[in-house]
Design an enzyme around this catalytic site. Sequence first.
Site, PDB file in Angstrom:
ATOM      1  N   LYS A  10       0.868  -1.245  -0.025  1.00  0.00           N
ATOM      2  CA  LYS A  10       0.118  -0.071  -0.098  1.00  0.00           C
ATOM      3  C   LYS A  10       0.869   1.340  -0.019  1.00  0.00           C
ATOM      4  O   LYS A  10       2.008   1.383   0.070  1.00  0.00           O
ATOM      5  CB  LYS A  10      -0.839   0.106   1.141  1.00  0.00           C
ATOM      6  CG  LYS A  10      -2.174  -0.864   0.832  1.00  0.00           C
ATOM      7  CD  LYS A  10      -3.178  -1.046   2.106  1.00  0.00           C
ATOM      8  CE  LYS A  10      -4.331  -1.868   1.764  1.00  0.00           C
ATOM      9  NZ  LYS A  10      -5.490  -1.707   2.409  1.00  0.00           N
TER      10      LYS A  10
ATOM     11  N   ARG B 288      -3.505 -10.068   5.218  1.00  0.00           N
ATOM     12  CA  ARG B 288      -4.062 -10.274   3.851  1.00  0.00           C
ATOM     13  C   ARG B 288      -3.046  -9.702   3.104  1.00  0.00           C
ATOM     14  O   ARG B 288      -2.504  -8.508   2.885  1.00  0.00           O
ATOM     15  CB  ARG B 288      -5.226  -9.353   3.797  1.00  0.00           C
ATOM     16  CG  ARG B 288      -5.912  -9.359   2.441  1.00  0.00           C
ATOM     17  CD  ARG B 288      -7.444  -8.484   2.282  1.00  0.00           C
ATOM     18  NE  ARG B 288      -8.036  -8.742   0.926  1.00  0.00           N
ATOM     19  CZ  ARG B 288      -7.805  -7.702   0.129  1.00  0.00           C
ATOM     20  NH1 ARG B 288      -6.800  -6.806   0.023  1.00  0.00           N
ATOM     21  NH2 ARG B 288      -8.350  -7.895  -1.180  1.00  0.00           N
TER      22      ARG B 288
END
Length: 296
Positions: free
Chosen positions: A226, A261
């Site tokens: 991210k 995740r």
Amino acid sequence: MSSTNSAILQCGRFRLTLARPLVMGILNVTSDSFSDGGRFVNYSTASAHAQKMIDEGADIIDIGGESTRPGASSVPLNKELTRVLFLIEKLLNIGVPISIDTYKPNMMRAALNVGVDLINDIWGFRQPGAIDAVRDTFCGLCVMHMQGTPSTMQYEPQYRNVVTNIYNFLDERIRLLEQAGIAKNRLCADPGFGFGKTTENNFMLLRELSRAVPASVPTLVGLSRKLMIGEATGRSVPQQRIAGSLAGMLAAIDRGAAIVRVHDVAPTVDALKVWQAIRGRSWCCAQSTHEAHYEK
């Protein structure tokens, strides 16, 4: 709830023990996801990637048929159904729980009808009809925090206190789900890194993760590749953020995350095996995490 305990997450056909951290492998069958858009839109390619992630140690496969990256537009339901339903059916006998990343109640119902085990909802089951769609099933539910919508969430997100705000939101959603008759052992919670948060917000959340998520349910964390990792490392290309993602993931595990995740399963599993060894725990002894339980 720490990943070091032996709690159980009811997840559709499976009961997952949390004796060690679990790895959720990301399978985006979209054309516009921020990191791997367009790579797995073909059914055979997607199936092969799912099998590869399982061979590398993934405990759950999370299928996404709509990108939720910042600025993403909503995908029509029929298009999302076309992208994911056949793939879910194709992967049902792959040996691990299958999760669907969706916030649409009709998508939830359709996925549950073909046998999906977990619903991963970025809206925290706030869409009208979402709770009704999952109430009378055995599927696992991931309740996530998001400020705004994917198309607007990164337009100057603001919080009075990001840790407290997110804790209160997740606590309220968990209570509402329980009041609707959903057993707590079906629930996990995700603070939603990157979903309506600045980089400063994200790192504050990571530092205070144990205070940001109610201890009554397992914590699921998605940091993989991210922007917060890119801004900390100076890596503008998501695929170059693996090392930074691993560091963030281990920090989350150290602060109580039970499920991570990730895009990069093999390096994640290697890092977690070393983390387990440092703590004097065997990865292999904790590996029996899947137990067939309920028939659809």
